[in-house]
Design a protein around this motif. Structure first.
Motif, mmCIF file in Angstrom:
data_model
loop_
_atom_site.group_PDB
_atom_site.id
_atom_site.type_symbol
_atom_site.label_atom_id
_atom_site.label_comp_id
_atom_site.label_asym_id
_atom_site.label_seq_id
_atom_site.Cartn_x
_atom_site.Cartn_y
_atom_site.Cartn_z
ATOM 1 N N GLU A 123 0.684 -1.650 0.163
ATOM 2 C CA GLU A 123 0.430 -0.042 -0.306
ATOM 3 C C GLU A 123 1.081 1.210 -0.191
ATOM 4 O OE1 GLU A 123 1.004 -1.091 4.275
ATOM 5 O OE2 GLU A 123 0.213 -2.707 2.353
ATOM 6 N N GLY A 124 1.889 0.805 0.629
ATOM 7 C CA GLY A 124 2.901 1.673 0.926
ATOM 8 C C GLY A 124 3.687 2.671 -0.848
ATOM 9 N N TYR A 125 3.736 1.330 -1.785
ATOM 10 C CA TYR A 125 4.412 1.513 -3.061
ATOM 11 C C TYR A 125 3.295 2.427 -3.470
ATOM 12 C CZ TYR A 125 8.688 0.074 -1.877
ATOM 13 O OH TYR A 125 9.746 0.607 -1.272
ATOM 14 N N PHE A 126 1.568 1.334 -3.405
ATOM 15 C CA PHE A 126 0.846 2.079 -4.044
ATOM 16 C C PHE A 126 0.549 3.746 -3.842
ATOM 17 C CE2 PHE A 126 -4.064 2.230 -5.275
ATOM 18 C CZ PHE A 126 -3.999 1.853 -6.706
ATOM 19 N N ALA A 127 0.542 4.031 -2.897
ATOM 20 C CA ALA A 127 0.423 5.086 -2.694
ATOM 21 C C ALA A 127 1.702 5.777 -3.374
ATOM 22 C CB ALA A 127 0.706 5.632 -1.193
ATOM 23 N N LEU A 128 3.147 5.786 -3.467
ATOM 24 C CA LEU A 128 3.618 6.482 -4.132
ATOM 25 C C LEU A 128 3.741 6.237 -5.647
ATOM 26 C CD1 LEU A 128 6.353 7.695 -3.679
ATOM 27 C CD2 LEU A 128 7.335 5.566 -4.544
ATOM 28 N N VAL A 129 3.216 5.810 -6.238
ATOM 29 C CA VAL A 129 2.686 5.112 -7.949
ATOM 30 C C VAL A 129 1.364 6.368 -8.612
ATOM 31 C CG1 VAL A 129 2.577 4.073 -9.470
ATOM 32 C CG2 VAL A 129 3.860 3.476 -8.344
ATOM 33 N N ALA A 130 1.180 5.972 -7.171
ATOM 34 C CA ALA A 130 -0.600 7.156 -7.609
ATOM 35 C C ALA A 130 -0.215 8.716 -7.406
ATOM 36 C CB ALA A 130 -1.534 7.052 -6.683
ATOM 37 N N GLY A 131 0.675 8.916 -5.994
ATOM 38 C CA GLY A 131 1.066 10.484 -5.615
ATOM 39 C C GLY A 131 1.842 10.933 -7.130
ATOM 40 N N VAL A 132 2.761 9.488 -7.475
ATOM 41 C CA VAL A 132 3.994 10.565 -8.521
ATOM 42 C C VAL A 132 2.717 11.257 -9.921
ATOM 43 C CG1 VAL A 132 6.091 10.261 -9.828
ATOM 44 C CG2 VAL A 132 6.208 9.942 -7.612
ATOM 45 N N LEU A 133 1.510 10.490 -10.421
ATOM 46 C CA LEU A 133 1.478 9.651 -11.337
ATOM 47 C C LEU A 133 0.960 11.056 -11.218
ATOM 48 C CD1 LEU A 133 0.023 6.723 -11.943
ATOM 49 C CD2 LEU A 133 1.646 7.933 -13.007
ATOM 50 N N LEU A 134 -0.386 11.758 -10.163
ATOM 51 C CA LEU A 134 -1.291 12.241 -9.872
ATOM 52 C C LEU A 134 -0.338 13.662 -10.145
ATOM 53 C CD1 LEU A 134 -3.186 12.040 -6.961
ATOM 54 C CD2 LEU A 134 -4.170 12.219 -9.178
ATOM 55 N N ILE A 135 0.773 14.203 -9.691
ATOM 56 C CA ILE A 135 2.363 15.338 -9.331
ATOM 57 C C ILE A 135 2.088 15.671 -10.717
ATOM 58 C CG2 ILE A 135 4.104 16.038 -8.878
ATOM 59 C CD1 ILE A 135 3.272 14.744 -5.982
ATOM 60 N N LEU A 136 2.609 14.711 -11.453
ATOM 61 C CA LEU A 136 3.092 14.813 -12.691
ATOM 62 C C LEU A 136 2.402 14.772 -13.713
ATOM 63 C CD1 LEU A 136 5.872 11.473 -13.107
ATOM 64 C CD2 LEU A 136 5.713 14.249 -12.542
ATOM 65 N N GLY A 137 1.183 14.345 -14.002
ATOM 66 C CA GLY A 137 -0.411 14.738 -14.275
ATOM 67 C C GLY A 137 -0.719 15.713 -14.539
ATOM 68 N N ASN A 138 -0.611 16.607 -13.244
ATOM 69 C CA ASN A 138 -1.411 17.630 -13.008
ATOM 70 C C ASN A 138 -0.483 19.030 -12.932
ATOM 71 O OD1 ASN A 138 -4.622 17.040 -12.845
ATOM 72 N ND2 ASN A 138 -3.152 16.058 -11.113
ATOM 73 N N LEU A 139 0.561 18.996 -12.639
ATOM 74 C CA LEU A 139 1.819 20.110 -12.385
ATOM 75 C C LEU A 139 2.396 20.730 -13.780
ATOM 76 C CD1 LEU A 139 3.491 20.651 -10.427
ATOM 77 C CD2 LEU A 139 5.244 19.487 -10.691
ATOM 78 N N ARG A 140 1.755 20.461 -15.298
ATOM 79 C CA ARG A 140 1.508 21.251 -15.729
ATOM 80 C C ARG A 140 1.144 22.251 -16.533
ATOM 81 N NH1 ARG A 140 0.941 18.763 -22.150
ATOM 82 N NH2 ARG A 140 0.320 20.018 -22.747
ATOM 83 N N GLU A 141 -0.176 21.904 -15.621
ATOM 84 C CA GLU A 141 -1.521 22.672 -16.276
ATOM 85 C C GLU A 141 -1.302 23.607 -14.938
ATOM 86 O OE1 GLU A 141 -6.444 21.933 -15.366
ATOM 87 O OE2 GLU A 141 -5.191 20.403 -15.562
ATOM 88 N N LEU A 142 -0.739 23.279 -13.837
ATOM 89 C CA LEU A 142 -0.915 24.195 -13.423
ATOM 90 C C LEU A 142 0.390 25.473 -12.989
ATOM 91 C CD1 LEU A 142 -2.000 24.316 -9.916
ATOM 92 C CD2 LEU A 142 -0.435 23.829 -8.663
ATOM 93 N N ILE A 143 0.978 24.711 -13.079
ATOM 94 C CA ILE A 143 2.144 26.323 -13.504
ATOM 95 C C ILE A 143 2.003 26.857 -15.391
ATOM 96 C CG2 ILE A 143 4.756 26.299 -14.631
ATOM 97 C CD1 ILE A 143 5.594 23.655 -13.053
#
Length: 146
Positions: free
Chosen positions: A42-62
């Protein structure tokens, strides 16, 4: 003449102390890596999901600084940051790993008003972030040797 001692920063340090220091660093590294091995699925699942959310939305946010349009990108980025902080708390050093749960919960609490779609709160978040960056630039600029 060589007497079995190492020179570190101009100081004569006995070889035994150097070997003890290297051994302690190796043990500390093993302890650190074993914490992340024991983080669980569950820790690694949270890491992968978090990184995907950050990378997927960071470009639009900036690229889109308008408060009314980027609520969802900010919400997803904050939730992703919370998930990454959860992973760090789950797999960090046992005595201090729980410190990472504080930013994880704080990011989720800060993301809650964005779920409603309140653009004013999003604007305040961006204002605080911009003020923080400006203060950091001023602080670093005042410390620079001219």
């Amino acid at each position: 003449m060589y007497n079995g001692n190492r020179y570190l920063n101009g100081r004569n340090i006995p070889s035994l102390y150097v070997y003890i220091g290297i051994g302690l660093l190796v043990l500390l590294g093993i302890w650190f890596v074993s914490g992340f091995i024991n983080a669980g699925v569950e820790g690694y699942f949270a890491l992968v999901a978090g990184v995907l959310l950050i990378l997927g939305n960071l470009r639009e946010l900036i690229s889109n600084p308008y408060p009314s349009r980027s609520n969802m990108a900010m919400l997803n980025t904050m939730i992703g940051g919370g998930l990454v902080a959860f992973f760090l708390g789950r797999g960090g050093f046992p005595p201090i790993g729980a410190i990472w749960y504080v930013p994880a919960v704080a990011l989720l609490i800060l993301a809650a008003p964005l779920m409603i779609g309140n653009a004013a709160i999003y604007g305040r978040y961006l204002g605080v972030a911009r003020d923080g960056v400006a203060r950091a630039r001023r602080a670093v600029g005042s410390l620079m040797v001219k």
